[in-house]
Design an enzyme around this catalytic site. Sequence first.
Site, short mmCIF file in Angstrom:
data_model
loop_
_atom_site.label_atom_id
_atom_site.label_comp_id
_atom_site.label_asym_id
_atom_site.label_seq_id
_atom_site.Cartn_x
_atom_site.Cartn_y
_atom_site.Cartn_z
N HIS A 162 3.34 103.20 11.15
CA HIS A 162 2.05 103.57 11.04
C HIS A 162 1.63 103.34 9.53
O HIS A 162 0.45 103.96 9.17
CB HIS A 162 1.75 105.00 11.22
CG HIS A 162 2.23 105.48 12.67
ND1 HIS A 162 1.88 104.74 13.95
CD2 HIS A 162 3.32 106.42 13.07
CE1 HIS A 162 2.50 105.47 15.05
NE2 HIS A 162 3.46 106.28 14.20
N HIS A 202 1.38 104.72 19.15
CA HIS A 202 2.75 104.35 19.39
C HIS A 202 2.85 103.44 20.56
O HIS A 202 3.77 103.43 21.19
CB HIS A 202 3.27 105.67 19.68
CG HIS A 202 3.32 106.45 18.83
ND1 HIS A 202 2.34 107.64 18.80
CD2 HIS A 202 4.26 107.07 17.83
CE1 HIS A 202 2.67 108.39 17.76
NE2 HIS A 202 3.81 108.06 17.24
#
Lengths: 333, 333, 205, 205
Positions: free
Chosen positions: B56, B219
Amino acid sequence: MKKLINDPANVIADALHGLAAAHPELRVDFENRVIVRGDAPVRGKVGLVSGGGSGHEPLHGGFVGPGMLDAACAGEVFTSPVPDQMVAATQAVDGGAGVLHIVKNYTGDIMNFELAAEMVAADSGTEVATVVIDDDVAVQDSLYTAGRRGVGATVLVEKIAGAAAEEGRPLAEVAEVAGKVNAYARSMGLALTSCTVPAAGRPTFDLPDDQMEVGIGIHGEPGRRRVPVAPANEIAEMLVSPILTDLDFTGGDGVICFVNGMGATPLIELYVMFHEVNQLLAKNGIPVARSLVGPYITSLDMAGCSVTLLKADDELLRLWDAPVNTPALRRGV
Amino acid sequence: MKKLINDPANVIADALHGLAAAHPELRVDFENRVIVRGDAPVRGKVGLVSGGGSGHEPLHGGFVGPGMLDAACAGEVFTSPVPDQMVAATQAVDGGAGVLHIVKNYTGDIMNFELAAEMVAADSGTEVATVVIDDDVAVQDSLYTAGRRGVGATVLVEKIAGAAAEEGRPLAEVAEVAGKVNAYARSMGLALTSCTVPAAGRPTFDLPDDQMEVGIGIHGEPGRRRVPVAPANEIAEMLVSPILTDLDFTGGDGVICFVNGMGATPLIELYVMFHEVNQLLAKNGIPVARSLVGPYITSLDMAGCSVTLLKADDELLRLWDAPVNTPALRRGV
Amino acid sequence: MEVSDLTAWVQEFARLVALERDELTALDSAIGDGDHGFNMDRGLSAAVAALEASPPESPSALFKTVGMTMISKVGGASGPLYGTAFLRMAASAGSPVDAAGFAQVLHAALEGVVARGKASVGDKTMVDALTPAVEAFDAALASGGDPFQAAADAAEKGREATIPLVARKGRASYLGERSAGHPDPGATSVTLLMRAAATTLGNAG
Amino acid sequence: MEVSDLTAWVQEFARLVALERDELTALDSAIGDGDHGFNMDRGLSAAVAALEASPPESPSALFKTVGMTMISKVGGASGPLYGTAFLRMAASAGSPVDAAGFAQVLHAALEGVVARGKASVGDKTMVDALTPAVEAFDAALASGGDPFQAAADAAEKGREATIPLVARKGRASYLGERSAGHPDPGATSVTLLMRAAATTLGNAG
Ligand SMILES: Nc1ncnc2c1ncn2[C@@H]1O[C@H](COP(=O)(O)OP(=O)(O)O)[C@@H](O)[C@H]1O
Ligand SMILES: Nc1ncnc2c1ncn2[C@@H]1O[C@H](COP(=O)(O)OP(=O)(O)O)[C@@H](O)[C@H]1O
Ligand SMILES: [Mg+2]
Ligand SMILES: [Mg+2]
Ligand SMILES: [Mg+2]
Ligand SMILES: [Mg+2]
């Protein structure tokens, strides 16, 4: 083509509106597609104007602000802006100390800035100096060709010349600093994928899943050669060694090492690349004095990266460290 | 799979080395995979610890520094870190005023941070408070489910709670500010392409060239629904309207509007999106007080974006504007 | 040739470029950056619109409008090159323009392109099509053929001759050896310019 | 069952997970984030290595090593869940473990998973495989069948029963209705745990 855009014909206009809304500290001249520092012209300060085709964001508009550019002209995607834009930008930032044009070495950019300088000279008499950036070692330099492309060094020139201008130095000196950065900077780039120009709607080149292009520029041009995909450490070698062959980077005060993402490459991969580049430089006895890692001069949605090394001295490091306050680069303010 | 990496098993380690080299102002505990503010622990200041799966970036490691996080734990790609890491981070930043754990609402993150807090309590007695971020309106909230995911609001919480901690406020107050940001923030995301987890080597989901996933997390999970690709203005509508349905954003001191890139989407497209979101908000009578546009909480090499709105008041705006000095967010310093 | 004939020439050039827009862009994708078709089309559409909005009184005014429009609407390499060419044509055009005058105008265009771009024949640029076109026009004028058709044919031959060349100017030069095997996009647009002249002026000439 | 039998169980579980790693990951890609196979494999490889490095003296020590290793090596949801399960097993295991003792150990594991994850049967989690396994073990123990084989069969049935469910816990819950039609990855890894027990302990039990 999968892009977060409306009509491909309006991408630049839409993005400029977004930039203006996100950065009220800047002024955007939508008609001329010029992004101007909010407090321009700054009396007595040399004005810095750059610009080029769009698609390299944050370059150049994201580097407008105190300590860096006074104005940026946004051309069509991968197409040099037109002289009218450069004239408007030059006039908007002329604080009486002259204006430096920072031009990447592409035939179109050179000619359009040249025309603009002629028009400014005929018109307002603003003193204009020009520095041409040509740091791409993927291209063979020669008197008989268009020469090398301007790529990653542009970011470093804009930062460092911007700091020199902010110090109140005269046009000739600011131009000289810019030229010095260009003289001591070298870059090399690599593409894992092609980019897709919105108006074209399909990738500029076809690149099989197991191939990459080495020695690319920032306009989706094919590179110098196509090779099988390789791990990061081998890629680092492919990028760094032609740079080190081209200029002796030892013996200075270290280098400013800039690992740049081409637009679609995530930061985590750029840090992996930076680690590899760092190790290579250490092996070659070249200390890294400063670094910059991120997507700063991109090629739309191309995946890939470029490495730029600048052989630094005390003066360049001091100017590199100086405060800057722009959308894409900010420190010390 | 085309990535600038070496062995997929070493991506996190390699990237941490790159981050450490690029940011000597931070300390990296390579064994525990914890990134710590260089001057931690800061005496008398509440320590802020976050962390989560990697992939991320710049979240969370890029937000470590004065005015934001004191430490970040980097898990495997898309996998919550383990309690040992969180314990190490907590101990490294404990300046005597307690530590706030900022946890995104995923079962794994929740349980691992919970275990870590238990271990810290048993061990050192450092006071730990926890704030759970769950701002994703794509997921239906319910007492009987895992609830909403934590996505874009995490960045805003880290910034704003970081500023509150920097002011020297006590743990309970810092936790309260963090909770307030979470309570008033809502997000919604969209993918144009899947991401590819390095260890998997192939895209997590197959998405045809003419389809996109609406309501994705960070995700690589498939979203809530698959729809034909659409222009930016329609995409803005798809993202903003569920947010506005979920919370009344009118009547405050405006919103902080955060348009986030998922990793492979270039800035120019994010500005186009921001322009569209801005226009929609104006149409709905919601003034944009502050904004943030860029890839700040990404999903590896996914193309797409998310929109986060935070209903702000004077206090939140003041804390948002406070100085911050981290690799990925910097101002006023 | 009256201003109306020359206007028809520019319109026909614009029409051909619009028709070949994607082909020009494809050529530029192979060895450049894939925008030559868009660039030329954007500029010429604007030029045609400008000519319609305020029809020029003289050949010189016509060329000036086209040149200024190309410069302020195109950008890239082709904007200043075509722009300078048309501005030089404006400076050298009498009113009306006879065939000999047209030869002069073509020479001025070529000189403008060379002054601006500093390319020589063999560099794989538009100069490779424009130079033989100008020469063929002169030759046909002297020998009594249709100089417009001769120029168009020569431009086409010049364009074809760019295929095996390794580029030394413009973006294609960055490719080095890989630029060989493709025609130059700018040389291709020049053939459209000369073909348009042959069809619109060749009979009127 | 001696510590060596139970070690063989864990080793067999690790072997099955390594074998099915990509399958577990594929299941998790469909309704989660595609890491369950990697997570379990990473944790169990480490656990097996830890058991080899210092062989435990008692069943309790064995389960503790496995539990601690899962917690400190796996992360994600499965790390704390399997970790807590094994730690609870450690707390309830006598030495040696007989079949009745093993029933207790299984109950402790289930209670650990539920305490940590707060899922109920029908939420589409590993609880959906573990609960029927525990129940079947008890029943077979009472009625005189092979409780290990019964537990393995029940886990497999429980896993299959997760296919039509809409998830209410874990990442799959984010998908809402789209989570239906796929088996739960965690329930699948639990079937491997119970299958490993059947083959390594079922005869020794
Ligand atoms: N120095 C030069 N002199 C003459 N023509 C040139 C020169 N450089 C480039 N060109 C011409 O310009 C064409 C490319 O134009 P275009 O694609 O519109 O601009 P850009 O290269 O800036 O993208 C080339 O095909 C070539 O014919
Ligand atoms: N609250 C819960 N209770 C029990 N099991 C759960 C819970 N949440 C998730 N699980 C199990 O964990 C599995 C996913 O594990 P894994 O993929 O390793 O972790 P993550 O979801 O963090 O990526 C799911 O398939 C499910 O069986
Ligand atoms: Mg171009
Ligand atoms: Mg996970
Ligand atoms: Mg081009
Ligand atoms: Mg998972």
